[in-house]
Design a protein around this motif. Structure first.
Motif, PDB file in Angstrom:
ATOM      1  N   LYS A  46       0.887  -1.177   0.000  1.00  0.00           N
ATOM      2  CA  LYS A  46       0.000   0.000   0.000  1.00  0.00           C
ATOM      3  C   LYS A  46       0.910   1.207   0.000  1.00  0.00           C
ATOM      4  N   SER A  71      -8.782  -5.780   1.023  1.00  0.00           N
ATOM      5  CA  SER A  71      -7.642  -5.016   1.529  1.00  0.00           C
ATOM      6  C   SER A  71      -7.919  -4.390   2.882  1.00  0.00           C
ATOM      7  N   LYS A  80      -3.970   4.330   9.208  1.00  0.00           N
ATOM      8  CA  LYS A  80      -3.144   3.100   9.245  1.00  0.00           C
ATOM      9  C   LYS A  80      -1.743   3.334   8.684  1.00  0.00           C
TER      10      LYS A  80
HETATM   11  O1  LIG Z   1     -11.759   2.445   5.971  1.00  0.00           O
HETATM   12  P1  LIG Z   1     -10.274   2.495   5.886  1.00  0.00           P
HETATM   13  O2  LIG Z   1      -9.674   3.377   6.899  1.00  0.00           O
HETATM   14  O3  LIG Z   1      -9.697   1.132   5.841  1.00  0.00           O
HETATM   15  O4  LIG Z   1      -9.899   3.178   4.482  1.00  0.00           O
HETATM   16  C1  LIG Z   1     -10.370   2.650   3.265  1.00  0.00           C
HETATM   17  C2  LIG Z   1      -9.210   2.258   2.354  1.00  0.00           C
HETATM   18  O5  LIG Z   1      -8.419   1.313   2.974  1.00  0.00           O
HETATM   19  P2  LIG Z   1      -6.832   1.388   2.902  1.00  0.00           P
HETATM   20  O6  LIG Z   1      -6.330   2.621   3.553  1.00  0.00           O
HETATM   21  O7  LIG Z   1      -6.455   1.390   1.459  1.00  0.00           O
HETATM   22  O8  LIG Z   1      -6.485   0.156   3.648  1.00  0.00           O
HETATM   23  C3  LIG Z   1      -9.809   1.657   1.084  1.00  0.00           C
HETATM   24  O9  LIG Z   1      -8.808   1.132   0.244  1.00  0.00           O
HETATM   25  P3  LIG Z   1      -9.156  -0.190  -0.656  1.00  0.00           P
HETATM   26  O10 LIG Z   1     -10.078   0.263  -1.749  1.00  0.00           O
HETATM   27  O11 LIG Z   1      -9.830  -1.174   0.267  1.00  0.00           O
HETATM   28  O12 LIG Z   1      -7.831  -0.664  -1.194  1.00  0.00           O
HETATM   29  C4  LIG Z   1     -10.570   2.757   0.363  1.00  0.00           C
HETATM   30  O13 LIG Z   1      -9.737   3.869   0.128  1.00  0.00           O
HETATM   31  C5  LIG Z   1     -11.730   3.190   1.258  1.00  0.00           C
HETATM   32  O14 LIG Z   1     -12.412   4.218   0.648  1.00  0.00           O
HETATM   33  P4  LIG Z   1     -13.630   3.907  -0.324  1.00  0.00           P
HETATM   34  O15 LIG Z   1     -14.509   2.926   0.416  1.00  0.00           O
HETATM   35  O16 LIG Z   1     -13.060   3.287  -1.564  1.00  0.00           O
HETATM   36  O17 LIG Z   1     -14.262   5.226  -0.543  1.00  0.00           O
HETATM   37  C6  LIG Z   1     -11.229   3.683   2.606  1.00  0.00           C
HETATM   38  O18 LIG Z   1     -12.402   3.890   3.398  1.00  0.00           O
HETATM   39  P5  LIG Z   1     -12.824   5.285   4.041  1.00  0.00           P
HETATM   40  O19 LIG Z   1     -12.082   5.371   5.348  1.00  0.00           O
HETATM   41  O20 LIG Z   1     -12.419   6.380   3.116  1.00  0.00           O
HETATM   42  O21 LIG Z   1     -14.288   5.162   4.202  1.00  0.00           O
END
Ligand SMILES: O=P(O)(O)O[C@@H]1[C@@H](OP(=O)(O)O)[C@H](OP(=O)(O)O)[C@H](O)[C@H](OP(=O)(O)O)[C@H]1OP(=O)(O)O
Ligand SMILES: Nc1ncnc2c1ncn2[C@@H]1O[C@H](COP(=O)(O)OP(=O)(O)O)[C@@H](O)[C@H]1O
Ligand SMILES: [Mg+2]
Ligand SMILES: [Mg+2]
Length: 350
Positions: free
Chosen positions: A221, A258, A325
């Motif tokens: 990531k 993920s 994270k």
């Molecule tokens: O929920 P989190 O903190 O795990 O963050 C999500 C991200 O996880 P990651 O930092 O890549 O592990 C997540 O990454 P992935 O698509 O799972 O790779 C997305 O960015 C997600 O936003 P959205 O649902 O696509 O609008 C992100 O969700 P939001 O926090 O923006 O709702």
């Protein structure tokens, strides 16, 4: 607090409302190396879901921000944006056409405010058809490695035509089926892995069929905050062997991989799989993508093709991801906000 419906009607998200109006050009005493000197506050208006506020606006971030002269203020959705602030920066991650229009109008009428990031640029990542285009266009290949995107096919309708379309496109199995729209809804993260093309007829278009790339079960990531880059390892889907492919005719659904995946940073991994992508390669990729995408806050999911040292694939790009994270995000993010705020102030007074 109230609920706001997003573009597609179904999904609802919470919108936090707050009633804060700031005096023009606030100044505050900022503790700096033992001295207390008045500095202009950098005021950051934020429009985020409750989930995002909880994961991102953690007490450590707010505390550090306060010490550095950054003030976070919740945007009130019941009042015109122009009546609030004044803001130096607007930080946002909410969906909905109406909200996008509010932001666009605000950008036009307040060019002095940095809107992180422009709604149009974010919108580009909402379609998995276009999301990886900028990476493909870059054709990044240098002495540090190659950065590719998996071959993919867009299916807009008629699942029954999939086997023929997969043949015509010459895609190699297994295939990952991803919903075409990446709008943050739970459904948009529901993916499937297909070992043979006929099973894909069971799925509901619109979707993207992407070649699955064996990568040793580890994903990188790459978090980007302006010029800063941080990489973490996560566990990912396991490799698919030729034997499994010949024996198995099914399709497997996997929800939100993920997010659920544990950190693989402290795991005892095969070093050829665990080695992080070369820093200069990531610097080049991030710099170019910041420019091509017009975004400053995003992350990339990158995998290394199993058995290679330097063949990488970008498989996903997310706007304003889960920075909570990312190690040291509090320092990186506050420094970034400060550099934006102070840069603007310098420009004005210079
Ligand atoms: O929920 P989190 O903190 O795990 O963050 C999500 C991200 O996880 P990651 O930092 O890549 O592990 C997540 O990454 P992935 O698509 O799972 O790779 C997305 O960015 C997600 O936003 P959205 O649902 O696509 O609008 C992100 O969700 P939001 O926090 O923006 O709702
Ligand atoms: N082409 C691919 N090859 C191998 N694994 C993949 C591929 N695409 C996705 N994956 C796996 O599926 C997970 C979720 O896919 P991703 O495109 O990142 O969707 P999301 O936006 O829901 O995170 C990835 O983190 C990775 O583990
Ligand atoms: Mg992902
Ligand atoms: Mg994603």
């Amino acid at each position: 607090m109230r609920l706001r419906e997003n573009d597609d009607g179904g999904e609802k998200e919470e919108v936090v409302e707050n009633d804060v109006t700031l005096a023009q050009n606030q100044w505050c005493p900022v503790v700096n190396a033992g001295f207390s000197s008045p500095k202009r506050l950098v005021v950051v208006g934020y429009a985020l879901t409750t989930k995002k506020i909880k994961s991102f606006l953690q007490p450590k971030l707010e505390g550090l921000a306060r010490n550095k002269g950054i003030l976070f203020v919740a945007i009130d959705h019941n009042r015109p944006l122009s009546d609030q602030g004044p803001f130096d920066i607007v930080l946002h991650k909410l969906s909905g056409k109406e909200w996008r229009q509010v932001l666009e109008d605000y950008r036009q009428s307040h060019p002095e405010v940095t809107v992180l990031d422009p709604p149009d640029a974010i919108q580009h990542l909402r379609s998995r058809q276009y999301m990886l285009q900028a990476v493909a266009d870059m054709n990044l290949c240098d002495s540090y490695g190659i950065v590719d995107v998996p071959r993919q096919l867009v299916i807009k309708r008629e699942a029954c035509a999939i086997p023929e379309l997969v043949n015509q496109a010459g895609l190699t199995l297994p295939l990952v089926a991803k919903p075409l729209v990446a709008d943050g809804s739970a459904k948009s993260h529901e993916l499937s892995l297909a070992y043979e093309k006929f099973s894909l007829q069971k799925l509901e278009p619109p979707l993207v069929l992407q070649e699955f790339v064996n990568h040793g079960g580890v994903l990188f990531k790459v978090y980007i905050v302006g010029d800063a880059i941080k990489v973490v390892r996560r566990f990912s889907l396991p490799d698919v062997s030729k034997w499994e492919l010949s024996k198995d005719a099914g399709i497997y659904n996997f929800p939100r991989v993920s997010c659920a995946a544990a950190s693989a940073d402290d795991a005892d991994l095969d070093p050829t799989v665990a080695e992080l992508p070369p820093r200069p390669l990531l610097e080049k990729l991030a710099k170019e993508l910041r420019w091509r995408l017009g975004l400053r806050l995003f992350n990339l999911d990158i995998i290394r093709e199993y058995g290679t040292r330097d063949h990488f694939y970008v498989i996903d790009i997310n706007y304003f991801p889960g920075y909570g994270k990312m190690p040291e995000y509090e320092h990186i993010f506050t420094d970034f906000l400060l550099s934006l705020g102070q840069g603007k102030y310098k420009k004005k007074s210079g």
